[in-house]
Design a protein around this motif. Sequence first.
Motif, PDB file in Angstrom:
ATOM      1  N   MET A  36      20.408  -3.805  -3.932  1.00  0.00           N
ATOM      2  CA  MET A  36      19.099  -3.186  -3.840  1.00  0.00           C
ATOM      3  C   MET A  36      18.523  -3.484  -2.457  1.00  0.00           C
ATOM      4  SD  MET A  36      15.652  -4.923  -5.241  1.00  0.00           S
ATOM      5  CE  MET A  36      16.444  -6.427  -4.887  1.00  0.00           C
ATOM      6  N   ARG A  37      18.018  -2.464  -1.835  1.00  0.00           N
ATOM      7  CA  ARG A  37      17.431  -2.625  -0.511  1.00  0.00           C
ATOM      8  C   ARG A  37      16.028  -2.042  -0.525  1.00  0.00           C
ATOM      9  NH1 ARG A  37      19.087  -4.189   4.534  1.00  0.00           N
ATOM     10  NH2 ARG A  37      18.006  -3.101   6.193  1.00  0.00           N
ATOM     11  N   LEU A  38      15.067  -2.833  -0.063  1.00  0.00           N
ATOM     12  CA  LEU A  38      13.679  -2.382   0.000  1.00  0.00           C
ATOM     13  C   LEU A  38      13.361  -1.931   1.419  1.00  0.00           C
ATOM     14  CD1 LEU A  38      11.907  -5.251  -1.993  1.00  0.00           C
ATOM     15  CD2 LEU A  38      12.777  -3.084  -2.864  1.00  0.00           C
ATOM     16  N   SER A  39      12.561  -0.878   1.505  1.00  0.00           N
ATOM     17  CA  SER A  39      12.122  -0.423   2.825  1.00  0.00           C
ATOM     18  C   SER A  39      11.092  -1.419   3.363  1.00  0.00           C
ATOM     19  CB  SER A  39      11.481   0.966   2.723  1.00  0.00           C
ATOM     20  OG  SER A  39      10.230   0.885   2.054  1.00  0.00           O
ATOM     21  N   ASP A  40      10.824  -1.337   4.655  1.00  0.00           N
ATOM     22  CA  ASP A  40       9.820  -2.213   5.259  1.00  0.00           C
ATOM     23  C   ASP A  40       8.467  -2.029   4.584  1.00  0.00           C
ATOM     24  OD1 ASP A  40      11.692  -3.212   7.028  1.00  0.00           O
ATOM     25  OD2 ASP A  40      11.072  -1.921   8.691  1.00  0.00           O
ATOM     26  N   ARG A  41       8.116  -0.792   4.272  1.00  0.00           N
ATOM     27  CA  ARG A  41       6.819  -0.523   3.647  1.00  0.00           C
ATOM     28  C   ARG A  41       6.776  -1.072   2.219  1.00  0.00           C
ATOM     29  NH1 ARG A  41       1.896   2.107   5.077  1.00  0.00           N
ATOM     30  NH2 ARG A  41       2.791   1.875   7.125  1.00  0.00           N
ATOM     31  N   GLU A  42       7.863  -0.908   1.483  1.00  0.00           N
ATOM     32  CA  GLU A  42       7.918  -1.461   0.132  1.00  0.00           C
ATOM     33  C   GLU A  42       7.782  -2.981   0.170  1.00  0.00           C
ATOM     34  OE1 GLU A  42      10.816   1.834  -2.019  1.00  0.00           O
ATOM     35  OE2 GLU A  42      11.709   0.159  -0.919  1.00  0.00           O
ATOM     36  N   LEU A  43       8.447  -3.601   1.120  1.00  0.00           N
ATOM     37  CA  LEU A  43       8.368  -5.050   1.268  1.00  0.00           C
ATOM     38  C   LEU A  43       6.947  -5.487   1.610  1.00  0.00           C
ATOM     39  CD1 LEU A  43      10.266  -7.441   1.033  1.00  0.00           C
ATOM     40  CD2 LEU A  43      10.702  -7.254   3.476  1.00  0.00           C
ATOM     41  N   GLU A  44       6.275  -4.743   2.469  1.00  0.00           N
ATOM     42  CA  GLU A  44       4.893  -5.065   2.828  1.00  0.00           C
ATOM     43  C   GLU A  44       3.968  -4.930   1.618  1.00  0.00           C
ATOM     44  OE1 GLU A  44       1.565  -6.128   5.179  1.00  0.00           O
ATOM     45  OE2 GLU A  44       3.717  -6.507   5.322  1.00  0.00           O
ATOM     46  N   VAL A  45       4.139  -3.874   0.848  1.00  0.00           N
ATOM     47  CA  VAL A  45       3.332  -3.700  -0.369  1.00  0.00           C
ATOM     48  C   VAL A  45       3.622  -4.844  -1.336  1.00  0.00           C
ATOM     49  CG1 VAL A  45       2.990  -2.243  -2.418  1.00  0.00           C
ATOM     50  CG2 VAL A  45       3.036  -1.209  -0.132  1.00  0.00           C
ATOM     51  N   TYR A  46       4.882  -5.192  -1.501  1.00  0.00           N
ATOM     52  CA  TYR A  46       5.279  -6.287  -2.391  1.00  0.00           C
ATOM     53  C   TYR A  46       4.616  -7.591  -1.953  1.00  0.00           C
ATOM     54  CZ  TYR A  46       8.614  -8.829  -5.443  1.00  0.00           C
ATOM     55  OH  TYR A  46       9.205  -9.593  -6.413  1.00  0.00           O
ATOM     56  N   ARG A  47       4.684  -7.886  -0.664  1.00  0.00           N
ATOM     57  CA  ARG A  47       4.089  -9.115  -0.128  1.00  0.00           C
ATOM     58  C   ARG A  47       2.594  -9.157  -0.431  1.00  0.00           C
ATOM     59  NH1 ARG A  47       1.236 -10.971   4.051  1.00  0.00           N
ATOM     60  NH2 ARG A  47       1.018  -8.921   4.983  1.00  0.00           N
ATOM     61  N   ARG A  48       1.921  -8.049  -0.209  1.00  0.00           N
ATOM     62  CA  ARG A  48       0.479  -8.002  -0.442  1.00  0.00           C
ATOM     63  C   ARG A  48       0.141  -8.113  -1.925  1.00  0.00           C
ATOM     64  NH1 ARG A  48      -2.760  -6.315   3.822  1.00  0.00           N
ATOM     65  NH2 ARG A  48      -1.627  -5.933   5.750  1.00  0.00           N
ATOM     66  N   LEU A  49       0.970  -7.536  -2.786  1.00  0.00           N
ATOM     67  CA  LEU A  49       0.763  -7.689  -4.237  1.00  0.00           C
ATOM     68  C   LEU A  49       0.886  -9.160  -4.637  1.00  0.00           C
ATOM     69  CD1 LEU A  49       2.764  -4.648  -5.656  1.00  0.00           C
ATOM     70  CD2 LEU A  49       0.289  -4.989  -5.798  1.00  0.00           C
ATOM     71  N   VAL A  50       1.908  -9.816  -4.111  1.00  0.00           N
ATOM     72  CA  VAL A  50       2.129 -11.229  -4.424  1.00  0.00           C
ATOM     73  C   VAL A  50       0.956 -12.079  -3.943  1.00  0.00           C
ATOM     74  CG1 VAL A  50       3.597 -13.229  -3.883  1.00  0.00           C
ATOM     75  CG2 VAL A  50       4.639 -11.045  -4.507  1.00  0.00           C
ATOM     76  N   LEU A  51       0.361 -11.685  -2.825  1.00  0.00           N
ATOM     77  CA  LEU A  51      -0.798 -12.414  -2.310  1.00  0.00           C
ATOM     78  C   LEU A  51      -2.068 -12.123  -3.119  1.00  0.00           C
ATOM     79  CD1 LEU A  51      -0.227 -12.047   1.530  1.00  0.00           C
ATOM     80  CD2 LEU A  51       0.004 -14.108   0.139  1.00  0.00           C
ATOM     81  N   GLY A  52      -1.962 -11.202  -4.069  1.00  0.00           N
ATOM     82  CA  GLY A  52      -3.095 -10.920  -4.939  1.00  0.00           C
ATOM     83  C   GLY A  52      -4.052  -9.860  -4.434  1.00  0.00           C
ATOM     84  N   GLU A  53      -3.655  -9.106  -3.431  1.00  0.00           N
ATOM     85  CA  GLU A  53      -4.536  -8.056  -2.911  1.00  0.00           C
ATOM     86  C   GLU A  53      -4.614  -6.898  -3.897  1.00  0.00           C
ATOM     87  OE1 GLU A  53      -3.913  -6.666   1.086  1.00  0.00           O
ATOM     88  OE2 GLU A  53      -3.248  -8.652   1.742  1.00  0.00           O
ATOM     89  N   PRO A  54      -5.804  -6.374  -4.143  1.00  0.00           N
ATOM     90  CA  PRO A  54      -5.915  -5.191  -5.009  1.00  0.00           C
ATOM     91  C   PRO A  54      -5.329  -3.962  -4.314  1.00  0.00           C
ATOM     92  CG  PRO A  54      -8.077  -5.858  -4.184  1.00  0.00           C
ATOM     93  CD  PRO A  54      -7.094  -6.871  -3.694  1.00  0.00           C
ATOM     94  N   LEU A  55      -4.948  -2.976  -5.117  1.00  0.00           N
ATOM     95  CA  LEU A  55      -4.344  -1.762  -4.566  1.00  0.00           C
ATOM     96  C   LEU A  55      -5.244  -1.102  -3.532  1.00  0.00           C
ATOM     97  CD1 LEU A  55      -2.724  -0.104  -7.719  1.00  0.00           C
ATOM     98  CD2 LEU A  55      -1.693  -1.641  -6.056  1.00  0.00           C
ATOM     99  N   THR A  56      -6.548  -1.111  -3.765  1.00  0.00           N
ATOM    100  CA  THR A  56      -7.464  -0.475  -2.810  1.00  0.00           C
ATOM    101  C   THR A  56      -7.432  -1.177  -1.451  1.00  0.00           C
ATOM    102  OG1 THR A  56      -9.283  -1.770  -3.747  1.00  0.00           O
ATOM    103  CG2 THR A  56      -9.042   0.486  -4.530  1.00  0.00           C
ATOM    104  N   ALA A  57      -7.351  -2.500  -1.459  1.00  0.00           N
ATOM    105  CA  ALA A  57      -7.292  -3.252  -0.198  1.00  0.00           C
ATOM    106  C   ALA A  57      -5.969  -3.001   0.520  1.00  0.00           C
ATOM    107  CB  ALA A  57      -7.488  -4.743  -0.458  1.00  0.00           C
ATOM    108  N   ILE A  58      -4.888  -2.932  -0.247  1.00  0.00           N
ATOM    109  CA  ILE A  58      -3.574  -2.650   0.347  1.00  0.00           C
ATOM    110  C   ILE A  58      -3.595  -1.266   0.978  1.00  0.00           C
ATOM    111  CG2 ILE A  58      -1.112  -2.298  -0.129  1.00  0.00           C
ATOM    112  CD1 ILE A  58      -1.442  -4.346  -2.452  1.00  0.00           C
TER     113      ILE A  58
END
Length: 69
Positions: free
Chosen positions: A1-23
Amino acid sequence: MRLSDRELEVYRRLVLGEPLTAIATALCVSVKTVSTYKMRLMEKMHVPSEAALLRYAMRHHLFDEEEDI
């Protein structure tokens, strides 16, 4: 499985607890686009929920370098 840079960035921000609107604001995309990235992550990683995504990240020490959690 390979994640794109953008998917990885969204994943990182989700893990940090950022709401979808902030992301969405930070990445200059719509909330719907962020939701699509999240759904793609879940599909690629074969997990049923956002909680499972977060558990995976914690279990595998992804993004541990983020000390401001």
